[in-house]
Design a protein around this motif. Structure first.
Motif, PDB file in Angstrom:
ATOM      1  N   TYR A  56       0.577  -1.148   0.114  1.00 25.66           N
ATOM      2  CA  TYR A  56       0.031   0.155  -0.203  1.00 25.66           C
ATOM      3  C   TYR A  56       0.819   1.008  -0.012  1.00 25.66           C
ATOM      4  O   TYR A  56       0.664   2.224  -0.442  1.00 25.66           O
ATOM      5  N   TRP A  73      -4.854   9.645  -7.025  1.00 27.01           N
ATOM      6  CA  TRP A  73      -6.309   9.421  -6.225  1.00 27.01           C
ATOM      7  C   TRP A  73      -6.322  10.781  -5.689  1.00 27.01           C
ATOM      8  O   TRP A  73      -8.007  10.881  -5.059  1.00 27.01           O
ATOM      9  N   ALA A  74      -5.595  11.510  -4.918  1.00 25.69           N
ATOM     10  CA  ALA A  74      -6.096  12.586  -4.108  1.00 25.69           C
ATOM     11  C   ALA A  74      -7.093  13.366  -4.579  1.00 25.69           C
ATOM     12  O   ALA A  74      -7.698  14.601  -4.222  1.00 25.69           O
ATOM     13  N   PHE A  86      -8.783  12.567  -7.367  1.00 24.40           N
ATOM     14  CA  PHE A  86      -9.484  12.399  -7.645  1.00 24.40           C
ATOM     15  C   PHE A  86     -10.714  12.899  -6.923  1.00 24.40           C
ATOM     16  O   PHE A  86     -11.902  13.273  -7.423  1.00 24.40           O
ATOM     17  N   ALA A  87     -10.710  13.157  -5.801  1.00 26.84           N
ATOM     18  CA  ALA A  87     -11.818  13.802  -4.791  1.00 26.84           C
ATOM     19  C   ALA A  87     -11.739  15.101  -4.911  1.00 26.84           C
ATOM     20  O   ALA A  87     -12.962  15.296  -4.843  1.00 26.84           O
ATOM     21  N   TYR A 103     -15.065  13.947  -7.792  1.00 25.34           N
ATOM     22  CA  TYR A 103     -14.793  12.426  -8.276  1.00 25.34           C
ATOM     23  C   TYR A 103     -15.103  12.471  -9.941  1.00 25.34           C
ATOM     24  O   TYR A 103     -14.668  10.836  -9.732  1.00 25.34           O
ATOM     25  N   TRP A 162     -10.554   1.096 -10.374  1.00 23.23           N
ATOM     26  CA  TRP A 162     -10.806   3.017 -11.419  1.00 23.23           C
ATOM     27  C   TRP A 162     -11.566   2.721 -12.435  1.00 23.23           C
ATOM     28  O   TRP A 162     -11.604   3.680 -13.249  1.00 23.23           O
ATOM     29  N   VAL A 216     -15.263   3.868 -11.613  1.00 18.90           N
ATOM     30  CA  VAL A 216     -15.650   4.334 -10.342  1.00 18.90           C
ATOM     31  C   VAL A 216     -17.197   5.250  -9.772  1.00 18.90           C
ATOM     32  O   VAL A 216     -17.213   5.174  -8.497  1.00 18.90           O
ATOM     33  N   THR A 219     -12.307   3.476  -4.446  1.00 18.18           N
ATOM     34  CA  THR A 219     -11.744   4.486  -5.590  1.00 18.18           C
ATOM     35  C   THR A 219     -11.935   5.748  -4.674  1.00 18.18           C
ATOM     36  O   THR A 219     -11.537   6.720  -3.906  1.00 18.18           O
ATOM     37  N   ARG A 220     -12.943   5.659  -4.145  1.00 17.98           N
ATOM     38  CA  ARG A 220     -13.704   6.757  -2.266  1.00 17.98           C
ATOM     39  C   ARG A 220     -12.328   6.597  -1.215  1.00 17.98           C
ATOM     40  O   ARG A 220     -12.209   7.754  -0.853  1.00 17.98           O
ATOM     41  N   LEU A 245      -9.575   5.496  -1.839  1.00 14.89           N
ATOM     42  CA  LEU A 245      -8.225   5.811  -1.986  1.00 14.89           C
ATOM     43  C   LEU A 245      -8.069   7.066  -1.692  1.00 14.89           C
ATOM     44  O   LEU A 245      -7.136   7.679  -1.532  1.00 14.89           O
ATOM     45  N   SER A 246      -9.342   7.835  -2.994  1.00 13.64           N
ATOM     46  CA  SER A 246      -8.889   9.203  -2.364  1.00 13.64           C
ATOM     47  C   SER A 246      -8.293   9.991  -0.993  1.00 13.64           C
ATOM     48  O   SER A 246      -8.200  10.452  -0.736  1.00 13.64           O
TER      49      SER A 246
END
Ligand SMILES: [Zn+2]
Lengths: 432, 572
Positions: free
Chosen positions: A25, A36-37, A39-40, A44, B412, B415, B423-424, B426-427
């Protein structure tokens, strides 16, 4: 009891697997954390962050968001001219800075995550004023204009048409508006491809300087007629490039052969994709044909199945401009993407001199007042009777070391349709 | 930052809360490091309960309450002769201090003072045990001598004081309170503060109770309270309305921990209730199966008088209770087949309910118990083969289980569909960085099941990767501690139960953590002590009783009767 206590060690297998899993991980986190970050914070789906500020090289705000409000540049023409470089908050332009530099905008780093909630400023190398000039010069025609500093790699102008005003949600969107034609499209190159064939000829045909090429307007290759733009008579290699003589270059292509041409196209990066910062650019294509075929002849003239991305051409002329050494382009101020030796310096210098000769002898230096220009035109037949106009080259001017590529779709000859656009942008870049 | 109306504090508190982000991992490190060092660095002094002496004068100390005599290298008392069976006899001590010898040789013969041993025979000091033709003399360890030896054993926590460790944990909790004071909604601020105060109170009361029982080993409890602190954070940020319920459940769980631990002290009590426990578990399972009308995915709870209970959580405790066994029992009976049958019904029942995660946890626990009991990889492989086939069956019946496996590694690509939760997770986890956004400041809590299946990501987001990794390592530390203790345990029952309990916790944690991070398929199990869930909290604290039962350091555990006094007197 001894038996059982040794067997108890088996529980440690699970413990070891957990440690391995955590390791996996952490490695993935270091590799992909930014993706990833963002994406949030991107809400989304669109991959666009609603925070941070994008400014051009002179500090002109191109996009700004603070979580609740999202704004673009104040000026309508700037919004349109920089649309593809910046992108929009709906994520329509996948290669735009809002998407591509989301991590920087969100202020992400693996140590503090996205804790810097205010977001950050991202300074692009583009000059919004040059983009506006270029967009005006395109005058509504489809096309792309790229201009960079070949010493630093900074891209000063990147604009594409059709474009739109991202602040106007009711604006009509023409087909292909979301594509940045500078980096995401490959075009038939036409005669600008002769710069590549020339490099291969210089390095592979030892008697090139003794050869002469005779053109009577056309030639026959295996029963197929290769037409030229004129009847150029007997020419040297240099004159053949300046004349952009199809007969001469068909002859040279047949001498070089498909394998050699294909190798040069690949080595110079025309068939590969590239990374402009984190943006993946379009690759091109080149199909080699058998020796002695008209396909082989046409492929060395930039027709047949050739296709190249304007961005690849910018890299190529940048390398020619600086002795064969390519400073990789960037869109971020202060970023250095490294340099590479793209071609032999003697080849680069030979091509430079020939491109300078092109302007002096054929394109007319008076068309480019005050500019020490080296260039090549292209008029790529696209099959429907029209042609894409290309003009690419660079300035031999240490104070203004600019390389450029202009393409205007279905606009006719390079010298009449694309060269004036290049001149307008260069004049603005040099004279302010 | 939320607006605060306190004069002068509206600037200071948010700044302090930000500084706390960096102090929390340091305090967590200190707490965990002190626990681990205390648990793993202490001298592993064995207890000596008696001796077996050979005619040649070799003295074999009896360091457990169950000792095997045999030819095998792993025997506690080794008689390396051809005519001795590899596992020939076992001498056992009961809670009252009586010793017995039992024949395990299947025909080789064990004789006590010349008389063939048919049933377990009681031993007294000076008795001669003969295995075929080889003799050993049994000698008890006198009370005075043993008291003397006991004094020399290292006291649990003598080097690293448990109280100080708990003090650091309290500091950590106070800093988290500060963060919540800034981030919590006005309406929940008071409740949140109260809940954390209650947690601090409960942990210190526990500690004082231990001290009054003259027990100085408090590391497993400290680790559990560390994890419960994180669990309370999850509750305070995701479901602040449930804080009171959460604290009441925590209190109940801790009480149950003491009660169950007290019950485990006496193996005779324990043995008496093994069958009832097995039958009760099966009944619960059947009840659950009958009551379970399938909602989406698993239906693994039943509602009794307004309380929703997850039978699988309670069966976990019973499963270990039934599965663990004493040495004597292990070699004498065919009980392993009953246990395999019992396990198959449990795993199959859970799989039928669609609770894949719980079925996997039970199966892994079954494997470790089967291995500890049989020592045979053949049994274990047989079990794996059976499970794979059963698994295929479940996959074919339950399409959504198969779909989870399909999604694994491809989250991914979809999503907003199959990869929605991962995905949420991980994000959110990435956006926390190493130090987190601060307690209460995350957004992942708004996603369905974040406070159960994605707690690791919630921890990463709000408290940072460092603390989240520490939470996972805390469980691993409990496991290493239990395995280390196996060497000096009195009965194999406690070794098996302890190892099974930590395996259960580790597998559950691994499925939870790696499932949400797309390293394993997403199975939806809880993170021990941290995830929301009353039944889960109860069962975790009861599992901790098994871990405490395996801790035989001097003054280490309230579950283990003190070695200095004996003959059944309770020193507590
Ligand atoms: Zn010609």
């Amino acid at each position: 009891m001894n038996k059982v206590k040794h067997r108890a060690m088996s529980a440690l297998i699970v413990a070891a697997l957990i440690i391995v899993g955590l390791g996996v991980y952490i490695v993935r986190y270091l590799e992909n954390g930014a993706k990833w970050a963002t994406f949030a914070v991107g809400g989304y789906t669109s991959g666009v962050v609603s925070m941070g500020t994008i400014v051009d090289r002179n500090g002109v705000v191109l996009a700004n968001a603070d979580g609740s409000s999202r704004t673009y540049a104040d000026d309508w023409s700037v919004r349109r001219a920089c649309y593809h470089a910046v992108g929009d908050y709906s994520g329509n332009v996948g290669t735009g800075a809002l998407s591509s530099f989301a991590a920087q905008l969100a202020g992400y780093n693996p140590i503090t995550g996205t804790y810097a909630r205010g977001g950050r400023e991202v300074k692009l190398t583009i000059d919004s004023r040059l983009c506006v000039t270029a967009q005006e010069a395109l005058a509504g025609r489809k096309g792309a204009v790229l201009l960079s500093n070949y010493r630093t790699g900074e891209i000063l102008c990147m604009t594409s048409n059709p474009t739109t005003d991202p602040a106007d949600s009711s604006a009509e969107i023409a087909d292909g508006t979301y594509l940045n034609r500078c980096i995401s499209v490959s075009y038939t190159p036409g005669s600008v491809f002769k710069l590549i064939t020339s490099a291969a000829a210089i390095e592979n045909l030892p008697d090139l300087s003794q050869q002469t090429f005779t053109c009577w307007g056309s030639m026959d290759v295996a029963g197929v007629t290769i037409n030229c733009t004129g009847s150029h008579g007997e020419q040297t290699f240099e004159e053949a490039l300046a004349n952009s003589c199809n007969v001469a270059f068909a002859n040279i292509s047949l001498q070089l052969g498909g394998d050699t041409l294909e190798r040069y196209v690949y080595d110079y990066g025309f068939t590969r994709t590239h990374k402009l910062d984190d943006i993946v650019t379009a690759g091109g294509s080149f199909t080699k044909d058998n020796p002695g075929t008209p396909g082989l002849a046409w492929s060395g003239i930039g027709q047949f199945e050739d296709a190249i991305c304007p961005y690849s051409m910018l890299r190529y002329v940048s390398a020619i401009a600086s002795n064969g050494i390519l400073q990789e382009p960037t869109l971020l101020v202060g970023k250095n993407n490294g340099s590479a030796n793209l071609m032999q310096s003697s080849t680069a210098n030979k091509l430079r001199d020939m491109m300078s000769y092109n302007v002096q002898a054929h394109y007319g230096a008076w068309n480019f007042p005050g500019l020490n220009l080296c260039a090549k035109t292209g008029t790529a037949e696209v099959g429907d009777g029209t042609s894409h106009a290309w003009f690419t080259g660079f300035l031999l001017d240490e104070a203004h070391p600019y390389a450029f590529v202009v393409i205007v779709e279905n606009a006719g000859a390079g010298i009449t349709a694309a060269a004036p656009v290049a001149n307008a942008v260069l004049q603005a870049a040099v004279n302010g | 930052m939320p607006q605060l109306d306190f004069n002068g504090t509206d600037q200071l508190l948010p700044i302090l809360a930000q500084v706390a982000r960096f102090l929390l991992p340091i305090l967590a490190l200190v707490v965990l490091f002190r626990c681990v060092r205390s648990m793993l660095s202490g001298r592993a002094d064995p207890e000596t309960w008696g001796y077996l002496v050979t005619p040649q004068g070799e003295v074999h100390p009896l360091q457990h309450w169950e000792c095997i005599i045999g030819r095998a290298k792993s025997s506690d008392v080794r008689l390396p002769y051809e005519d001795v069976a590899s596992v020939h006899a076992v001498v056992t001590r009961n809670d009252k201090g009586d010793w017995h010898v039992t024949d395990l040789s299947r025909g080789g013969g064990v004789f006590l003072n010349g008389k063939k041993v048919e049933e377990p025979e009681q031993l007294v000091d000076g008795d001669i045990i003969r295995c075929t033709k080889h003799m050993v003399k049994f000698a008890t360890n006198s009370e005075q001598h043993r008291a003397l030896q006991e004094k020399k054993r290292a006291v649990a926590g003598w080097k690293i004081h448990s109280g100080t460790t708990l003090f650091f944990l309290t500091l950590m909790q106070l800093l988290i309170m500060l963060q919540f004071f800034v981030s919590a909604k006005e309406e929940y601020r008071f409740q949140t503060m109260l809940a954390f105060f209650a947690l601090i109170l409960i942990e210190w009361l526990c500690y004082l109770l231990m001290r009054t029982m003259d027990r100085s080993g408090f590391e497993p409890e400290t680790i559990a309270f560390f994890l419960c602190t994180l669990g309370l954070c999850i509750c305070a940020t995701a479901t602040p309305g449930e804080l009171v319920r959460h604290v009441v459940l925590l209190l109940a769980s801790v009480l149950l921990f003491f009660l169950f631990g007290w019950w485990l002290r006496d193996l005779n009590h324990v043995k008496a209730l093994r069958w009832p426990a097995a039958i009760l578990s099966l009944m619960l399972l059947v009840l659950n199966l009958a009551a379970a009308r399938e909602v989406f995915g698993a239906r693994n709870w039943i509602t009794v008088a307004g309380f929703s209970i997850q039978p699988s959580e309670l069966i976990k405790v019973a499963f270990i209770y039934v599965g663990a066994t004493t040495l004597e029992h292990m070699f004498r009976s065919r009980s392993i087949f009953y246990f395999i049958g019992f396990s198959a019904v449990c795993v199959g029942g859970l799989a039928l309910m669609g609770d894949m995660g719980a079925a996997l946890v039970f199966f892994a626990t079954f494997l470790i118990i089967a291995f500890l009991r049989s020592g045979s990889f053949a049994t274990v492989f047989l079990a794996i083969g059976g499970a794979v086939m059963a698994g295929m069956l479940v996959l074919s019946i339950k399409p959504y289980v198969a779909q989870r496996f399909m999604t694994w590694g491809h989250v991914w690509e979809d999503v907003n569909g199959a990869g929605y939760q991962q995905t949420r997770a991980l994000s959110a986890a990435a956006s926390g960085g190493l130090f987190g956004q601060g307690a209460g400041n995350g957004w992942l809590k708004n996603i369905v099941a974040a406070n159960t299946d994605m707690v690791f990501a919630m921890l990463c987001e709000e408290l940072g990767l460092i603390i989240a990794v520490f939470a996972a390592l805390a469980i691993v530390a409990l496991a290493i501690f239990t395995v280390k203790n196996a060497a000096r345990n009195r009965s194999s029952y406690y070794v098996i139960a302890g190892c099974a309990a930590v395996t259960m916790m580790m597998v559950q944690m691994a499925l939870n953590v790696f499932g949400s991070l797309d390293i394993l398929p997403f199975t939806g199990v809880t993170f021990p002590f941290v995830s929301r869930g009353g039944s889960s909290m109860l069962s975790c604290w009861m599992l901790l009783s098994y871990i405490k039962a395996a801790d035989t350091r001097r003054g280490g555990s309230f579950v283990v009767k003190s070695g200095a006094k004996s003959r059944g007197e309770d020193d507590a």
